[in-house]
Design a protein around this motif. Structure first.
Motif, short mmCIF file in Angstrom:
data_model
loop_
_atom_site.label_atom_id
_atom_site.label_comp_id
_atom_site.label_asym_id
_atom_site.label_seq_id
_atom_site.Cartn_x
_atom_site.Cartn_y
_atom_site.Cartn_z
N GLU A 173 0.82 -1.21 0.00
CA GLU A 173 0.00 0.00 0.00
C GLU A 173 0.85 1.26 0.00
O GLU A 173 0.49 2.27 -0.61
CB GLU A 173 -0.93 0.01 1.22
N GLU A 174 2.00 1.23 0.67
CA GLU A 174 2.84 2.43 0.77
C GLU A 174 3.38 2.86 -0.59
O GLU A 174 3.82 3.99 -0.76
CB GLU A 174 3.99 2.20 1.74
N TYR A 175 3.35 1.95 -1.57
CA TYR A 175 3.79 2.29 -2.92
C TYR A 175 2.63 2.27 -3.91
O TYR A 175 2.83 2.10 -5.11
CB TYR A 175 4.90 1.33 -3.37
N GLY A 176 1.42 2.41 -3.41
CA GLY A 176 0.26 2.53 -4.29
C GLY A 176 -0.46 1.24 -4.62
O GLY A 176 -1.41 1.25 -5.41
N GLY A 177 -0.02 0.13 -4.03
CA GLY A 177 -0.68 -1.14 -4.32
C GLY A 177 -1.82 -1.44 -3.38
O GLY A 177 -2.22 -0.61 -2.55
N GLY A 178 -2.35 -2.65 -3.50
CA GLY A 178 -3.50 -3.04 -2.69
C GLY A 178 -3.14 -3.63 -1.35
O GLY A 178 -4.03 -3.87 -0.52
N GLY A 179 -1.86 -3.91 -1.14
CA GLY A 179 -1.43 -4.43 0.15
C GLY A 179 -1.79 -5.88 0.40
O GLY A 179 -1.69 -6.36 1.53
N ALA A 180 -2.19 -6.59 -0.63
CA ALA A 180 -2.55 -8.01 -0.47
C ALA A 180 -1.38 -8.87 -0.94
O ALA A 180 -0.23 -8.56 -0.64
CB ALA A 180 -3.84 -8.31 -1.23
N GLY A 181 -1.65 -9.95 -1.67
CA GLY A 181 -0.56 -10.84 -2.05
C GLY A 181 -0.84 -11.57 -3.34
O GLY A 181 -1.75 -11.22 -4.10
N MET A 182 -0.05 -12.63 -3.58
CA MET A 182 -0.21 -13.41 -4.79
C MET A 182 -1.54 -14.16 -4.82
O MET A 182 -2.07 -14.45 -5.89
CB MET A 182 0.95 -14.39 -4.94
#
Length: 386
Positions: A58-67
């Protein structure tokens, strides 16, 4: 999430991705391929909705989840009859490698764009002479002051015409030994000395394959991701996700074909009864369903292991998942076409073109035979055969 059930958030993600993919579907995919267009509209909307980078921090704009979550995205898009090959490459391979091994400045530079789809990165490992033997990679990187100079060739590299850069697997000149010590470099596709040639494939697919040529491509020091002597650890940070995503794509395509076949055999009536009432029709389709679900379970296991940080466990499960998904996909697409008879080869039903695409799931990104070699050695402890 228990061992066998998904959370409500996972179900919501599946439904949301399925709804997006249904807006596009097989006809959109075929139209893009015939007209020489990319699936840009689907890619852009998936990025806007947060699906592309669901696995990134999340800190780089992602969803913070996984594969696990990214495999859901891949599976549901493929199950709608379309595809986004760059999902395998850009957020799964390249994104995971940069997140795990890049500097904070590298993460800030590249990961937000990878997450929302506005920056796309291809991945270059396969070479014309090395084939599946990645230990014989000959693309070399040599120092020139603080810069690097890259020279070599790559082949069967996906989506280079869509990419802003390529994450190239090279080896440093002083590492020319029998053991691969990969060094990973981000190479802009407009870099001087970098060129590409499209490979003519007999596939109805908007996503193309390329051969790459690197002729003393000059890169700054910070183009190197991680440590030049980190060995295989960096590479497997990307290759395990690659196999998970390849499994998800194969499972999705198999689901698409099975759904088409089931709908057809329920409605097609011969001798006053739907042909689905005949066991010769029903049983092979039931077998396909079983094999799809078994492959999916192994894919989910691999994703859970990877997301928990168990790279060794994930490697075995990811390779098994990719193998099982490829076998299930080829069998299911073939059985679906056969169940429709002549109609299975018509453009109206959208299955015939899937025959060639299904074969890819047994060949790429790693062949079924190389997976069998891996399992024989790692799971069974058998001696190396090559």
């Amino acid at each position: 999430m228990s061992a066998f059930t998904e959370t409500s958030e996972h179900r919501e993600l599946r439904n949301a991705v399925a709804a997006l993919a249904a807006k596009y579907g097989r006809e959109y995919f075929h139209t893009c391929a015939r007209e020489g267009r990319k699936t840009d509209e689907l890619w852009s909307e998936a990025g806007t909705l947060g699906f592309i980078g669901v696995n990134l921090p999340e800190e780089y704009g992602g969803g913070g989840a996984g594969m696990y979550e990214l495999s859901i995205v891949m599976e549901e898009i493929a199950a709608a009859g379309t595809g986004l090959l760059m999902l395998v490459v850009s957020p799964a391979i390249c994104g995971n490698i940069i997140v795990r091994y890049g500097t904070d400045e590298q993460k800030q530079r590249w990961v937000p764009g990878l997450a929302d789809g506005t920056y796309t990165m291809a991945f270059g490992i396969t070479e014309p002479d090395a084939g599946s033997n990645s230990h014989r990679i000959s693309t070399t990187a040599r120092r020139d002051g603080s810069d690097w100079l890259l020279s070599g060739q790559k082949v069967f590299i996906s989506g280079v015409d869509q990419a802003d850069s390529v994450l190239i697997v090279a080896r440093t000149e002083d590492a020319r030994t029998g053991t691969l010590k990969p060094a990973l470099f981000v190479v802009p596709t407009d870099a001087p000395g970098f060129s590409r040639t499209m490979i003519d494939m007999e596939l109805l697919n908007p996503e193309k394959q390329f051969q790459l040529f690197l002729d003393d491509v000059r890169l700054p020091a910070d183009a190197l991701i991680g440590d030049e002597d980190a060995g295989l650890a960096q590479l497997f940070a990307g290759l395990n996700p690659e196999r998970i995503m390849a499994a998800a794509s194969g499972i999705g395509l198999a689901r698409y074909a099975l759904d088409k076949a089931v709908d057809y055999v329920k409605d097609r009536t011969v001798w006053k009864a739907p042909i689905a009432t005949h066991q010769a029709i029903a049983h092979p389709l039931a077998q396909c369903k079983i094999e799809i679900e078994m492959a999916k379970l192994m894919m989910q296991k691999a994703a859970v292991l990877y997301d928990s940080g168990d790279d060794r466990g994930a490697a075995e499960a990811a390779n098994m998942a990719k193998y099982a998904a490829g076998e299930a996909c080829v069998k299911t697409v073939d059985q679906a076409v056969h169940s429709l008879g002549g109609n299975g080869l018509t453009a109206e039903y959208g299955l015939a073109s899937a025959l060639a695409l299904a074969r890819i799931t047994r060949i790429a990104p790693v062949s079924r035979e190389m997976i069998l070699n891996f399992v024989a050695q790692t799971a069974l402890g058998l001696p190396k055969s090559y």
